[in-house]
Enzyme design. Sequence first.
Site, PDB file in Angstrom:
ATOM      1  N   SER A  87      43.121  43.282  42.391  1.00 45.89           N
ATOM      2  CA  SER A  87      41.825  42.652  42.636  1.00 45.89           C
ATOM      3  C   SER A  87      41.173  42.318  41.308  1.00 45.89           C
ATOM      4  O   SER A  87      40.780  43.205  40.549  1.00 45.89           O
ATOM      5  CB  SER A  87      40.919  43.580  43.451  1.00 45.89           C
ATOM      6  OG  SER A  87      39.593  43.123  43.337  1.00 45.89           O
ATOM      7  N   HIS A 130      44.510  39.079  43.981  1.00 47.03           N
ATOM      8  CA  HIS A 130      43.517  39.181  45.047  1.00 47.03           C
ATOM      9  C   HIS A 130      42.172  38.692  44.512  1.00 47.03           C
ATOM     10  O   HIS A 130      41.630  39.243  43.550  1.00 47.03           O
ATOM     11  CB  HIS A 130      43.435  40.645  45.490  1.00 47.03           C
ATOM     12  CG  HIS A 130      42.536  40.900  46.651  1.00 47.03           C
ATOM     13  ND1 HIS A 130      42.906  40.685  47.960  1.00 47.03           N
ATOM     14  CD2 HIS A 130      41.262  41.371  46.705  1.00 47.03           C
ATOM     15  CE1 HIS A 130      41.915  41.019  48.764  1.00 47.03           C
ATOM     16  NE2 HIS A 130      40.894  41.428  48.031  1.00 47.03           N
ATOM     17  N   ASP A 160      38.316  38.132  45.210  1.00 48.19           N
ATOM     18  CA  ASP A 160      37.213  38.568  46.072  1.00 48.19           C
ATOM     19  C   ASP A 160      36.027  37.626  45.952  1.00 48.19           C
ATOM     20  O   ASP A 160      35.309  37.626  44.950  1.00 48.19           O
ATOM     21  CB  ASP A 160      36.778  39.979  45.677  1.00 48.19           C
ATOM     22  CG  ASP A 160      37.785  41.028  46.118  1.00 48.19           C
ATOM     23  OD1 ASP A 160      38.108  41.061  47.321  1.00 48.19           O
ATOM     24  OD2 ASP A 160      38.245  41.802  45.269  1.00 48.19           O
ATOM     25  N   MET A 190      32.406  36.644  47.155  1.00 47.71           N
ATOM     26  CA  MET A 190      31.246  37.283  47.808  1.00 47.71           C
ATOM     27  C   MET A 190      30.028  36.374  47.705  1.00 47.71           C
ATOM     28  O   MET A 190      29.785  35.779  46.651  1.00 47.71           O
ATOM     29  CB  MET A 190      30.942  38.613  47.126  1.00 47.71           C
ATOM     30  CG  MET A 190      32.119  39.575  47.111  1.00 47.71           C
ATOM     31  SD  MET A 190      31.618  41.182  46.493  1.00 47.71           S
ATOM     32  CE  MET A 190      33.221  41.996  46.366  1.00 47.71           C
ATOM     33  N   HIS A 229      40.164  36.535  49.490  1.00 45.97           N
ATOM     34  CA  HIS A 229      39.439  37.376  50.440  1.00 45.97           C
ATOM     35  C   HIS A 229      37.987  36.889  50.485  1.00 45.97           C
ATOM     36  O   HIS A 229      37.207  37.154  49.575  1.00 45.97           O
ATOM     37  CB  HIS A 229      39.547  38.833  49.952  1.00 45.97           C
ATOM     38  CG  HIS A 229      38.816  39.809  50.801  1.00 45.97           C
ATOM     39  ND1 HIS A 229      38.568  41.114  50.395  1.00 45.97           N
ATOM     40  CD2 HIS A 229      38.287  39.707  52.054  1.00 45.97           C
ATOM     41  CE1 HIS A 229      37.918  41.766  51.341  1.00 45.97           C
ATOM     42  NE2 HIS A 229      37.729  40.931  52.360  1.00 45.97           N
ATOM     43  N   MET A 236      34.462  37.106  51.557  1.00 48.82           N
ATOM     44  CA  MET A 236      33.402  37.950  52.121  1.00 48.82           C
ATOM     45  C   MET A 236      32.145  37.094  52.163  1.00 48.82           C
ATOM     46  O   MET A 236      31.187  37.301  51.421  1.00 48.82           O
ATOM     47  CB  MET A 236      33.232  39.203  51.252  1.00 48.82           C
ATOM     48  CG  MET A 236      34.376  40.186  51.451  1.00 48.82           C
ATOM     49  SD  MET A 236      34.522  41.370  50.115  1.00 48.82           S
ATOM     50  CE  MET A 236      35.531  40.414  48.994  1.00 48.82           C
ATOM     51  N   MET A 254      40.050  46.795  55.812  1.00 58.03           N
ATOM     52  CA  MET A 254      39.139  47.236  54.748  1.00 58.03           C
ATOM     53  C   MET A 254      39.020  48.753  54.827  1.00 58.03           C
ATOM     54  O   MET A 254      38.684  49.301  55.878  1.00 58.03           O
ATOM     55  CB  MET A 254      37.748  46.628  54.933  1.00 58.03           C
ATOM     56  CG  MET A 254      37.565  45.196  54.467  1.00 58.03           C
ATOM     57  SD  MET A 254      38.094  44.828  52.789  1.00 58.03           S
ATOM     58  CE  MET A 254      37.066  45.900  51.786  1.00 58.03           C
ATOM     59  N   ASP A 310      42.714  47.334  51.578  1.00 61.04           N
ATOM     60  CA  ASP A 310      41.848  46.987  50.434  1.00 61.04           C
ATOM     61  C   ASP A 310      40.676  47.943  50.350  1.00 61.04           C
ATOM     62  O   ASP A 310      39.868  48.033  51.277  1.00 61.04           O
ATOM     63  CB  ASP A 310      41.357  45.539  50.638  1.00 61.04           C
ATOM     64  CG  ASP A 310      40.490  45.027  49.501  1.00 61.04           C
ATOM     65  OD1 ASP A 310      40.420  45.676  48.436  1.00 61.04           O
ATOM     66  OD2 ASP A 310      39.883  43.951  49.689  1.00 61.04           O
TER      67      ASP A 310
HETATM   68  C1  DX5 Z   1      35.699  45.238  47.876  1.00 58.57           C
HETATM   69  C2  DX5 Z   1      36.822  44.288  47.516  1.00 58.57           C
HETATM   70  C3  DX5 Z   1      38.011  44.939  46.944  1.00 58.57           C
HETATM   71  C4  DX5 Z   1      37.764  45.709  45.671  1.00 58.57           C
HETATM   72  C5  DX5 Z   1      38.803  46.782  45.542  1.00 58.57           C
HETATM   73  O1  DX5 Z   1      34.739  44.566  48.592  1.00 58.57           O
HETATM   74  O2  DX5 Z   1      37.233  43.591  48.673  1.00 58.57           O
HETATM   75  O3  DX5 Z   1      39.068  44.013  46.778  1.00 58.57           O
HETATM   76  O4  DX5 Z   1      37.782  44.902  44.530  1.00 58.57           O
HETATM   77  O5  DX5 Z   1      38.500  47.551  44.434  1.00 58.57           O
HETATM   78  P1  DX5 Z   1      39.016  49.051  44.306  1.00 58.57           P
HETATM   79  O6  DX5 Z   1      40.513  49.026  44.304  1.00 58.57           O
HETATM   80  O7  DX5 Z   1      38.447  49.486  42.986  1.00 58.57           O
HETATM   81  O8  DX5 Z   1      38.456  49.824  45.462  1.00 58.57           O
HETATM   82 ZN    ZN Z   2      39.098  42.370  48.554  1.00 62.11          ZN
END
Ligand code: DX5
Ligand code: ZN
Length: 223
Positions: A11, A36, A38, A40, A69, A71, A140, A178
């Site tokens: 990530s 990955h 993320d 947001m 991903h 969000m 998740m 994740d």
């Molecule tokens: C959280 C993200 C994850 C996050 C994981 O909302 O979707 O991908 O970056 O980070 P770690 O491995 O540190 O929990």
């Molecule tokens: Zn993620």
Amino acid sequence: MAANETIISPSLLSCDFSRLANELKALEEAGLKWAHLDVMDGMFVPNITFGPPVIKSMRKECNLFFDCHLMIEQPERYIQEFVDAGADLICVHAEATNHLERVVSAIADAGVKPAVSLNPATPLEEVRYLLPQLYMVLIMSVNPGFGGQKYIPFCTEKISELKQMINDSKAETLIQVDGGVTMDNCRELVEAGADVLVSGSAFFKFPPYAERHKKFIETCAGK
Ligand code: DX5
Ligand code: ZN
């Protein structure tokens, strides 16, 4: 799928954003295949990261498989933008849309691999009938929004139940986990049925990446 080597999808949320291009190249040189990403929006989750323009720039720097991903609320509004930016897989949250099947079909029609993510408290029933259409389901294992959180223990049972559901439906859907994935729990997650593990803090804090990747793969395989 379970017999295959576990896929590690680092990530980028935990990488050094001021050196994004270098980080992508370093992952590629270390033998990683997935990244990955993320995304947001400050609405679906209480944090804001990056969107299609940044992914488009990242796309020019590497050939990694972009595991995006999303969000974000109502992801159906932005599917084409993420496809154009260079996503290889688009994962939407079941909780973020009223018409999940429509979004999944739109992703597939755009030629990108479709995936659905479920928050920790969301039941597996949300994806049961979609499994034949889904390349992957993301379980998740923390509440989304931030890296570095602690793994929520009941998620292991959820992974096993999803594995059973996939086998029963004769689908070939991959299971991704994740949040809070570490060297201490990765083996347990793979044994429960995980095919793809996302790792942010437990990956980027421990360079060199080739060694960290190897250690993850070996630990997942019980070596
Ligand atoms: C959280 C993200 C994850 C996050 C994981 O909302 O979707 O991908 O970056 O980070 P770690 O491995 O540190 O929990
Ligand atoms: Zn993620």
